[in-house]
Scaffold this active site. Structure first.
Site, mmCIF file in Angstrom:
data_model
loop_
_atom_site.group_PDB
_atom_site.id
_atom_site.type_symbol
_atom_site.label_atom_id
_atom_site.label_comp_id
_atom_site.label_asym_id
_atom_site.label_seq_id
_atom_site.Cartn_x
_atom_site.Cartn_y
_atom_site.Cartn_z
ATOM 1 N N LYS A 16 -30.006 15.512 -32.244
ATOM 2 C CA LYS A 16 -29.194 16.246 -31.258
ATOM 3 C C LYS A 16 -28.068 16.986 -31.983
ATOM 4 C CE LYS A 16 -25.871 13.972 -28.935
ATOM 5 N NZ LYS A 16 -24.513 14.561 -29.097
ATOM 6 N N ASN A 17 -27.368 16.277 -32.872
ATOM 7 C CA ASN A 17 -26.170 16.858 -33.481
ATOM 8 C C ASN A 17 -26.480 17.868 -34.573
ATOM 9 O OD1 ASN A 17 -24.745 15.422 -31.671
ATOM 10 N ND2 ASN A 17 -24.031 13.854 -33.114
ATOM 11 N N CYS A 20 -12.577 14.156 -23.593
ATOM 12 C CA CYS A 20 -13.776 13.492 -23.046
ATOM 13 C C CYS A 20 -13.460 11.995 -23.065
ATOM 14 C CB CYS A 20 -15.001 13.834 -23.884
ATOM 15 S SG CYS A 20 -15.050 12.969 -25.433
ATOM 16 N N ARG A 72 -9.817 14.831 -28.560
ATOM 17 C CA ARG A 72 -10.706 15.751 -29.260
ATOM 18 C C ARG A 72 -10.142 17.170 -29.340
ATOM 19 N NH1 ARG A 72 -16.780 14.097 -28.165
ATOM 20 N NH2 ARG A 72 -16.964 14.922 -30.270
ATOM 21 N N ASP A 111 -21.012 6.783 -34.305
ATOM 22 C CA ASP A 111 -21.988 6.920 -33.211
ATOM 23 C C ASP A 111 -22.942 5.736 -33.118
ATOM 24 O OD1 ASP A 111 -22.396 10.540 -33.550
ATOM 25 O OD2 ASP A 111 -20.796 9.293 -32.736
ATOM 26 N N ARG A 165 -28.186 12.649 -22.211
ATOM 27 C CA ARG A 165 -27.616 13.668 -23.100
ATOM 28 C C ARG A 165 -28.162 13.513 -24.515
ATOM 29 N NH1 ARG A 165 -21.275 14.502 -22.857
ATOM 30 N NH2 ARG A 165 -21.995 15.978 -24.406
HETATM 31 C C1 EPZ Z 1 -19.395 15.245 -34.175
HETATM 32 O O1 EPZ Z 1 -18.352 15.511 -33.258
HETATM 33 C C2 EPZ Z 1 -20.530 14.636 -33.361
HETATM 34 N N1 EPZ Z 1 -20.955 15.585 -32.334
HETATM 35 C C3 EPZ Z 1 -20.045 13.343 -32.692
HETATM 36 O O2 EPZ Z 1 -21.165 12.765 -32.032
HETATM 37 C C4 EPZ Z 1 -19.584 12.381 -33.788
HETATM 38 O O3 EPZ Z 1 -19.088 11.209 -33.187
HETATM 39 C C5 EPZ Z 1 -18.482 13.050 -34.620
HETATM 40 O O4 EPZ Z 1 -18.978 14.293 -35.175
HETATM 41 C C6 EPZ Z 1 -18.014 12.174 -35.777
HETATM 42 O O5 EPZ Z 1 -19.105 11.874 -36.600
HETATM 43 C C7 EPZ Z 1 -21.733 16.630 -32.701
HETATM 44 O O6 EPZ Z 1 -22.084 16.804 -33.854
HETATM 45 C C8 EPZ Z 1 -22.149 17.559 -31.610
HETATM 46 P P1 EPZ Z 1 -15.136 15.528 -35.627
HETATM 47 P P2 EPZ Z 1 -17.070 16.393 -33.737
HETATM 48 O O7 EPZ Z 1 -14.615 16.910 -35.534
HETATM 49 O O8 EPZ Z 1 -17.519 17.454 -34.669
HETATM 50 C C9 EPZ Z 1 -10.592 14.601 -34.592
HETATM 51 C C10 EPZ Z 1 -22.353 11.808 -30.248
HETATM 52 O O9 EPZ Z 1 -22.264 10.702 -29.714
HETATM 53 N N2 EPZ Z 1 -10.454 16.067 -34.605
HETATM 54 O O10 EPZ Z 1 -15.664 15.028 -36.930
HETATM 55 O O11 EPZ Z 1 -16.326 16.775 -32.526
HETATM 56 C C11 EPZ Z 1 -11.402 14.129 -33.388
HETATM 57 O O12 EPZ Z 1 -10.560 14.003 -32.259
HETATM 58 C C12 EPZ Z 1 -21.109 12.599 -30.603
HETATM 59 O O13 EPZ Z 1 -23.444 12.363 -30.554
HETATM 60 C C13 EPZ Z 1 -9.174 16.621 -34.573
HETATM 61 O O14 EPZ Z 1 -8.170 15.915 -34.550
HETATM 62 O O15 EPZ Z 1 -16.257 15.280 -34.535
HETATM 63 C C14 EPZ Z 1 -11.960 12.816 -33.851
HETATM 64 O O16 EPZ Z 1 -10.977 11.822 -33.677
HETATM 65 C C15 EPZ Z 1 -19.843 11.904 -30.120
HETATM 66 N N3 EPZ Z 1 -9.051 17.975 -34.573
HETATM 67 C C16 EPZ Z 1 -12.197 13.050 -35.347
HETATM 68 O O17 EPZ Z 1 -11.384 14.180 -35.717
HETATM 69 C C17 EPZ Z 1 -10.143 18.809 -34.613
HETATM 70 O O18 EPZ Z 1 -9.976 20.040 -34.641
HETATM 71 C C18 EPZ Z 1 -13.654 13.360 -35.687
HETATM 72 O O19 EPZ Z 1 -13.986 14.550 -35.057
HETATM 73 C C19 EPZ Z 1 -11.426 18.224 -34.630
HETATM 74 C C20 EPZ Z 1 -11.566 16.850 -34.635
#
Ligand code: EPZ
Length: 421
Positions: free
Chosen positions: A22-23, A118, A123, A308, A400
């Site tokens: 998915k990701n 969410c 996020r 995850d 999802r």
């Molecule tokens: C990706 O989300 C995945 N989603 C998530 O999977 C996964 O949990 C996450 O990476 C971490 O591995 C997809 O790929 C579509 P991040 P992403 O940016 O890119 C903070 C699932 O269950 N952050 O690495 O949104 C954020 O709040 C989903 O399939 C900021 O502070 O994750 C989080 O605490 C859930 N500012 C941490 O970093 C930003 O601009 C990790 O976020 C972006 C993120």
């Protein structure tokens, strides 16, 4: 809203087909915006999130058709895409923010709604905006939308992220493929989904090195051409289904699974007394004793233990001998499955980012509620091993990220059925 009924039915045995990630698919699809030529994805997973991304890209003017019941996606953005990603779609799925980098690179401007928070956390998008601003984008927040534009196109730059954000890495890399000059992203995320995105971008003519490490270098090119690319195996679905024989007993082969996708997860399974063998068909998982051993888990960016898979691992550890401590370091609110597992007789204490799990002999079936995607499947895993019936409500969360979950689990002998609302 549908529910899923699960009845503890003893050990599970057989094969489970693992779908495309998915990701990975959610970042590969927006890459179509980078070229006027068609991009075809094979091994695409059939999930509601993919339908949401399809709706978003269609609203931007991309032509998309799903062949072979959606396993093949052919996309074309030959017409100039519409630069506005509407709140109504973006609020449903945070990954919608992955159109920002490609729209900026292709058009020089974009208006993308902030996704909003969410269940698992606020996020924010600061890591995305600072990374794109390093490439020369000017980004302003107005009425809940990011208004991004560049004067004279994106320019290559060196940028170091304060945290290896997966999505921000993907947005930066996609945007940099068409920037003028060389870009370097430091402290880049290393997830396999990023490696898969880069493999596809290279087929489209991008010049990129270092994917899978914390330093990615991109030489901008004038244009990208079309390509056909198979979506990489879903390591989170893989890890999830590996836990079925771990929690129920038995022996299951996850077809297409590779150790390299789940190394840190398998290390923990081995510590807990679970045998994992890599074969040409996939990963075969077997529980050696009659109960797993307690282990401590800390989630980290790849190659660490994946956040995850934290909820699913907690379900397993609820039935372990001994006490386990799970530390969630990536998201600020990712233990919502704990109160639901407690309804099933689990003994869990949550304090901030730590959850202490005292294993019990057997969980008991109960009515429980899914709160987010990975929590929903952790409740199903718990139900597979529990005494009696478990009914998981709000399974739209599950749809999802897991395709045909009843069919796949029934195929290894689980008693599971969907109750239509
Ligand atoms: C990706 O989300 C995945 N989603 C998530 O999977 C996964 O949990 C996450 O990476 C971490 O591995 C997809 O790929 C579509 P991040 P992403 O940016 O890119 C903070 C699932 O269950 N952050 O690495 O949104 C954020 O709040 C989903 O399939 C900021 O502070 O994750 C989080 O605490 C859930 N500012 C941490 O970093 C930003 O601009 C990790 O976020 C972006 C993120």
């Amino acid at each position: 809203m549908d529910s899923i009924l699960v009845r503890g039915n003893g050990p599970v045995t057989g094969d489970i087909e693992i779908a495309g990630a998915k990701n990975a698919c959610l970042t590969l699809m927006p890459a179509t915006l980078l070229s006027e030529e068609p991009l075809t994805l094979t091994n695409a997973p059939r999930l509601s999130d993919i339908k949401t991304m399809t709706a978003l890209l269609t609203s931007l003017g991309v032509e998309i058709s799903g062949l072979q019941e959606g396993k093949v996606l052919t996309m074309s953005s030959h017409a100039t895409p519409n630069p506005v990603a509407d709140y109504e779609i973006v609020r449903k799925m945070r990954a919608s923010n992955l159109v920002l980098g490609p729209l900026l690179a292709r058009l020089g401007h974009a208006i993308v709604s902030l996704p909003g928070g969410c269940a698992i956390g606020a996020r924010p998008m600061d890591l995305h905006t600072t990374a794109l601003e390093a490439l020369g984008a000017e980004i302003e927040l107005k009425d809940g939308y990011l208004h991004a534009k560049t004067r004279g196109g994106l320019k290559g730059a060196v940028h170091k992220m304060r945290f290896p954000s997966v999505g921000a890495t993907e947005n930066f890399v996609m945007a940099a493929t068409l920037a003028k000059g060389t870009s370097v992203l430091e402290n880049a995320a290393r997830e396999p989904e990023i490696v898969d995105l880069v493999a596809c971008l290279k087929k489209m003519g991008a010049q990129i090195e270092g994917e899978g490490t914390d330093r990615i270098e991109i030489q901008g090119v004038d244009r990208l051409h079309g390509a056909t690319h198979p979506v990489v195996t879903d390591r989170i679905e893989l890890g999830t289904f590996m836990l079925a024989p771990a929690i129920c007993g038995g022996e299951v082969t996850c077809l297409g699974g590779k150790l390299s996708l789940v190394e840190s997860f398998v290390t923990k399974l081995n510590e807990a007394g679970i045998e994992v063998t890599e074969t040409p068909r996939g990963l075969t998982v077997k529980r050696t004793g009659d109960r797993v051993k307690a282990v401590n888990v800390t989630t980290e960016p790849f190659p660490g233990f994946p956040t995850d898979l934290q909820a699913q691992m907690m379900a397993l550890l609820c039935t372990a001998t001994g006490t386990s401590v799970l530390e969630e370091t990536i998201f600020e609110n990712r233990f919502m499955h704990a109160p639901e597992l407690i309804r099933m007789g689990a003994q869990i204490e949550v304090h901030g980012g730590h959850a202490t799990v005292h294993g019990v002999e057997r969980l008991k079936g109960a009515q429980v509620m899914a709160t987010d995607l990975r929590a929903s499947v952790s409740l199903i895993l718990a139900g597979l091993a529990a005494e009696g019936e478990t009914v998981v409500s709000r399974v739209y969360h599950l749809d999802r990220g897991y395709e045909f979950v009843e069919k796949k689990l029934s195929g290894i002998g689980a008693h599971i059925e969907r109750i239509k609302a």
